[in-house]
Design a protein around this motif. Structure first.
Motif, PDB file in Angstrom:
ATOM      1  N   GLY A  68       0.812  -1.214   0.000  1.00 26.78           N
ATOM      2  CA  GLY A  68       0.000   0.000   0.000  1.00 26.78           C
ATOM      3  C   GLY A  68       0.843   1.260   0.000  1.00 26.78           C
ATOM      4  N   SER A  69       0.628   2.142   0.998  1.00 28.13           N
ATOM      5  CA  SER A  69       1.324   3.430   1.041  1.00 28.13           C
ATOM      6  C   SER A  69       2.790   3.292   1.447  1.00 28.13           C
ATOM      7  CB  SER A  69       0.615   4.368   2.016  1.00 28.13           C
ATOM      8  OG  SER A  69       0.677   3.835   3.323  1.00 28.13           O
ATOM      9  N   ARG A  70       3.185   2.127   1.901  1.00 24.36           N
ATOM     10  CA  ARG A  70       4.599   1.913   2.265  1.00 24.36           C
ATOM     11  C   ARG A  70       5.472   1.669   1.045  1.00 24.36           C
ATOM     12  NH1 ARG A  70       2.723  -2.315   6.783  1.00 24.36           N
ATOM     13  NH2 ARG A  70       1.421  -2.816   5.017  1.00 24.36           N
ATOM     14  N   LEU A  71       4.856   1.547  -0.134  1.00 28.13           N
ATOM     15  CA  LEU A  71       5.577   1.281  -1.381  1.00 28.13           C
ATOM     16  C   LEU A  71       5.807   2.591  -2.133  1.00 28.13           C
ATOM     17  CD1 LEU A  71       6.465  -1.301  -3.063  1.00 28.13           C
ATOM     18  CD2 LEU A  71       4.453  -0.830  -4.425  1.00 28.13           C
ATOM     19  N   THR A  72       7.058   2.821  -2.565  1.00 32.63           N
ATOM     20  CA  THR A  72       7.367   4.030  -3.325  1.00 32.63           C
ATOM     21  C   THR A  72       7.059   3.816  -4.807  1.00 32.63           C
ATOM     22  OG1 THR A  72       9.651   3.379  -3.765  1.00 32.63           O
ATOM     23  CG2 THR A  72       9.220   4.612  -1.715  1.00 32.63           C
ATOM     24  N   GLN A  73       7.179   4.870  -5.606  1.00 25.75           N
ATOM     25  CA  GLN A  73       6.948   4.777  -7.049  1.00 25.75           C
ATOM     26  C   GLN A  73       7.920   3.801  -7.708  1.00 25.75           C
ATOM     27  OE1 GLN A  73       4.710   6.465  -9.084  1.00 25.75           O
ATOM     28  NE2 GLN A  73       3.684   7.336  -7.308  1.00 25.75           N
ATOM     29  N   ASP A  74       9.120   3.671  -7.136  1.00 30.95           N
ATOM     30  CA  ASP A  74      10.146   2.803  -7.714  1.00 30.95           C
ATOM     31  C   ASP A  74       9.996   1.345  -7.301  1.00 30.95           C
ATOM     32  OD1 ASP A  74      11.251   5.136  -8.769  1.00 30.95           O
ATOM     33  OD2 ASP A  74      12.463   5.463  -6.970  1.00 30.95           O
ATOM     34  N   GLY A  75       9.002   1.017  -6.479  1.00 31.31           N
ATOM     35  CA  GLY A  75       8.797  -0.349  -6.045  1.00 31.31           C
ATOM     36  C   GLY A  75       9.633  -0.734  -4.836  1.00 31.31           C
ATOM     37  N   VAL A  76       9.940   0.239  -3.974  1.00 29.58           N
ATOM     38  CA  VAL A  76      10.724  -0.014  -2.764  1.00 29.58           C
ATOM     39  C   VAL A  76       9.810   0.116  -1.552  1.00 29.58           C
ATOM     40  CG1 VAL A  76      12.676   0.768  -1.369  1.00 29.58           C
ATOM     41  CG2 VAL A  76      12.810   0.877  -3.847  1.00 29.58           C
ATOM     42  N   ILE A  77       9.800  -0.915  -0.707  1.00 26.14           N
ATOM     43  CA  ILE A  77       9.034  -0.863   0.534  1.00 26.14           C
ATOM     44  C   ILE A  77       9.876  -0.143   1.576  1.00 26.14           C
ATOM     45  CG2 ILE A  77       8.073  -2.220   2.430  1.00 26.14           C
ATOM     46  CD1 ILE A  77       7.294  -4.326   0.466  1.00 26.14           C
ATOM     47  N   VAL A  78       9.280   0.857   2.248  1.00 27.45           N
ATOM     48  CA  VAL A  78       9.964   1.611   3.296  1.00 27.45           C
ATOM     49  C   VAL A  78       9.221   1.375   4.607  1.00 27.45           C
ATOM     50  CG1 VAL A  78      10.695   3.878   4.081  1.00 27.45           C
ATOM     51  CG2 VAL A  78      10.688   3.360   1.643  1.00 27.45           C
ATOM     52  N   LEU A  79       9.919   0.796   5.585  1.00 29.24           N
ATOM     53  CA  LEU A  79       9.350   0.573   6.914  1.00 29.24           C
ATOM     54  C   LEU A  79      10.142   1.397   7.917  1.00 29.24           C
ATOM     55  CD1 LEU A  79       8.934  -3.308   6.792  1.00 29.24           C
ATOM     56  CD2 LEU A  79       7.167  -1.591   6.479  1.00 29.24           C
ATOM     57  N   PHE A  80       9.442   2.046   8.844  1.00 28.23           N
ATOM     58  CA  PHE A  80      10.070   2.903   9.837  1.00 28.23           C
ATOM     59  C   PHE A  80       9.700   2.385  11.214  1.00 28.23           C
ATOM     60  CE2 PHE A  80      10.756   6.928  12.124  1.00 28.23           C
ATOM     61  CZ  PHE A  80      11.999   7.255  11.618  1.00 28.23           C
ATOM     62  N   ALA A  81      10.710   2.014  12.021  1.00 26.78           N
ATOM     63  CA  ALA A  81      10.478   1.494  13.365  1.00 26.78           C
ATOM     64  C   ALA A  81      11.153   2.397  14.386  1.00 26.78           C
ATOM     65  CB  ALA A  81      11.024   0.072  13.485  1.00 26.78           C
ATOM     66  N   GLN A  82      10.356   2.901  15.348  1.00 24.97           N
ATOM     67  CA  GLN A  82      10.910   3.778  16.373  1.00 24.97           C
ATOM     68  C   GLN A  82      10.242   3.543  17.723  1.00 24.97           C
ATOM     69  OE1 GLN A  82      10.244   7.848  15.352  1.00 24.97           O
ATOM     70  NE2 GLN A  82       8.033   7.686  15.463  1.00 24.97           N
TER      71      GLN A  82
END
Length: 140
Positions: free
Chosen positions: A62-76
């Motif tokens: 979903g929204s965690r996927l960038t236009q380039d097809g990279v999943i970005v997860l942020f853990a804090q």
């Protein structure tokens, strides 16, 4: 190497992890330590994932996927960088694990005879109620 299922593993070099400063309360500690982890995983260029898993993973991300097809997860969530790193990896593994499950194909069904009758009966009642909402006839 990260094990997703018994037949699927991801190499460590496919994942890019970057430590950043966490947001939120924490006083001086939060201002001087980089405990939050930003994890990036390139789905489209991953050599280990099958094409059908890639497709389902992109839909699940979903929204965690960038236009380039990279999943970005942020853990804090934790004050420890190592615990945040493990949390981000666990979330990635769970996401990929869910993408490996093939959806059950839908079999179209026909409505039963009694459900058809019930629908028509309900439609008749509703039309009767709505007919009573109009102007009275013949009382001019």
């Amino acid at each position: 190497m990260i094990e997703i299922t018994s037949w699927l593993r991801i190499e460590d070099d496919e994942i890019v992890e970057k430590a950043t400063r966490a947001s939120g309360p924490g006083g001086q500690h939060v201002n001087k330590t980089s405990t939050a982890i930003e994890l990036r995983f390139d789905v489209r260029n991953s050599p280990t994932l099958p094409d059908d898993v890639k497709t389902r993973l992109e839909a699940l991300a979903g929204s965690r996927l960038t236009q380039d097809g990279v999943i970005v997860l942020f853990a804090q969530g934790s004050r420890s960088q190592e615990m945040n790193r493990q949390e981000a990896r666990d979330r990635l593994v769970e996401l990929i694990r869910r993408a490996t499950e093939k959806p059950k194909p839908r079999r179209p069904t026909k409505p039963t005879y009694s459900s058809k009758l019930k629908r028509l009966e309900t439609k008749g009642k509703r039309s009767g109620v709505k007919a009573l909402r109009g102007r009275p006839k013949g009382d001019d």
